[in-house]
Enzyme design. Structure first.
Site, short mmCIF file in Angstrom:
data_model
loop_
_atom_site.label_atom_id
_atom_site.label_comp_id
_atom_site.label_asym_id
_atom_site.label_seq_id
_atom_site.Cartn_x
_atom_site.Cartn_y
_atom_site.Cartn_z
CB SER A 265 50.06 -26.73 38.22
OG SER A 265 49.84 -27.35 39.56
CG HIS B 1 45.98 -26.87 36.57
ND1 HIS B 1 44.99 -27.28 35.74
CD2 HIS B 1 46.61 -27.67 37.38
CE1 HIS B 1 44.91 -28.57 35.89
NE2 HIS B 1 45.81 -28.73 37.14
CG ASP C 187 46.66 -29.51 40.49
OD1 ASP C 187 48.03 -28.92 40.31
OD2 ASP C 187 46.14 -30.11 39.64
CG MET D 171 45.29 -32.92 44.95
SD MET D 171 47.11 -33.54 44.84
CE MET D 171 47.59 -33.00 43.47
CG HIS E 131 43.11 -31.33 37.78
ND1 HIS E 131 44.36 -31.80 37.76
CD2 HIS E 131 42.34 -32.45 37.73
CE1 HIS E 131 44.32 -33.38 37.55
NE2 HIS E 131 42.87 -33.53 37.66
CG MET F 224 43.27 -34.67 40.97
SD MET F 224 45.04 -34.10 41.03
CE MET F 224 44.69 -32.38 41.11
CG MET G 92 45.31 -36.93 34.76
SD MET G 92 45.55 -35.18 35.23
CE MET G 92 47.11 -35.52 36.14
CG ASP H 121 47.82 -31.70 35.39
OD1 ASP H 121 46.90 -31.82 36.24
OD2 ASP H 121 48.99 -31.11 35.66
#
Ligand code: DX5
Ligand code: ZN
Length: 227
Positions: free
Chosen positions: A16, A41, A43, A45, A74, A76, A145, A181
């Site tokens: 990540s 990966h 992330d 957010m 990913h 979020m 998760m 993750d």
């Protein structure tokens, strides 16, 4: 690079980049690939679905030329639908949305596939796997998760191990990756692998030490711990 399901279920390690040096993200992506990662990966957010803000589709697009493997995005964010096309256009190979992010998961998964990407669904620790039961045929990846999303460096939630086993059963012989993750280390990875996990995201455990050589040793240590 279109990503295809690997029936051999060889372990995929996806560092990540949340734990990478944000001032040198392109370099860091090249470094983890040269050091043997399988996927990258990313992330995303929004400061709303999770209490943190990271990056958007423009950064994904900027990183695409540096990434020769798979961009595992990913999201979020909530709502997710308004941004899916932008992430697909930015070069994401896998787009994972949270089951908790909106009311129309089935439709959102179909939309991701219609954009030419693999469709992933993530489950927060408190979310039961039953929420995906009726849309398994629209899913390419299930992300369990193992931390409450929003930050790197948190402890692995062992409470999610039985959920991994149940999801593995639900998947059966469908071409669906089971990914985890959060809090993945050489100590926790073999527990998850034994529970049937195919892909593991690791941030702080890969980037600790801060040099490409450390990244390689850290990736190899996780892979070795899973036999
Ligand atoms: C957390 C993110 C994870 C995180 C993992 O919300 O989705 O990908 O970066 O970091 P570690 O491996 O340090 O727990
Ligand atoms: Zn993540």
């Amino acid at each position: 690079m279109p990503v295809e399901f690997d029936p051999a279920r060889d372990l995929k390690i996806a560092p990540s980049i949340l734990s990478a040096d944000f001032a040198r993200l392109g370099e860091e992506v090249r470094a983890i690939e040269e050091q043997g990662c399988d996927w990258v990966h990313i992330d995303v957010m929004d400061g709303h679905f999770v209490p943190n803000i990271t990056i958007g589709p423009d950064v994904v697009a900027a990183l695409r030329p540096h990434c020769k493997t798979v961009m595992d995005c990913h999201l979020m964010i909530s709502p997710a639908d308004p941004y899916l096309e932008a992430f697909a256009k930015a070069g994401a190979d896998i787009i994972t949305i949270h089951a908790e992010a909106g009311p129309h998961l089935d439709r959102s998964l179909q939309y991701i596939r219609s954009l030419g990407c693999k469709a992933g669904v993530a489950l927060n620790p408190s979310t039961p796997e039953s929420v995906i039961e009726y849309c398994l045929d629209k899913i390419d990846l299930i992300l369990v998760m193992t931390v409450n999303p929003g930050f790197g460096g948190q402890k692995f939630l062992h409470s999610q191990l039985p959920k991994m086993e149940r999801v593995r059963k639900m998947i059966g012989d469908r071409p669906i990756w089971l990914e985890i993750d959060g809090g993945v280390t050489p100590e926790t990875a073999p527990l998850a692998r034994a529970a049937g996990v195919d892909a593991m995201v690791a941030g702080s455990a890969v980037f600790k030490g801060g040099t490409p050589q450390h990244y390689g040793e850290n990736i190899a240590a996780i892979r070795k711990s899973c036999g």
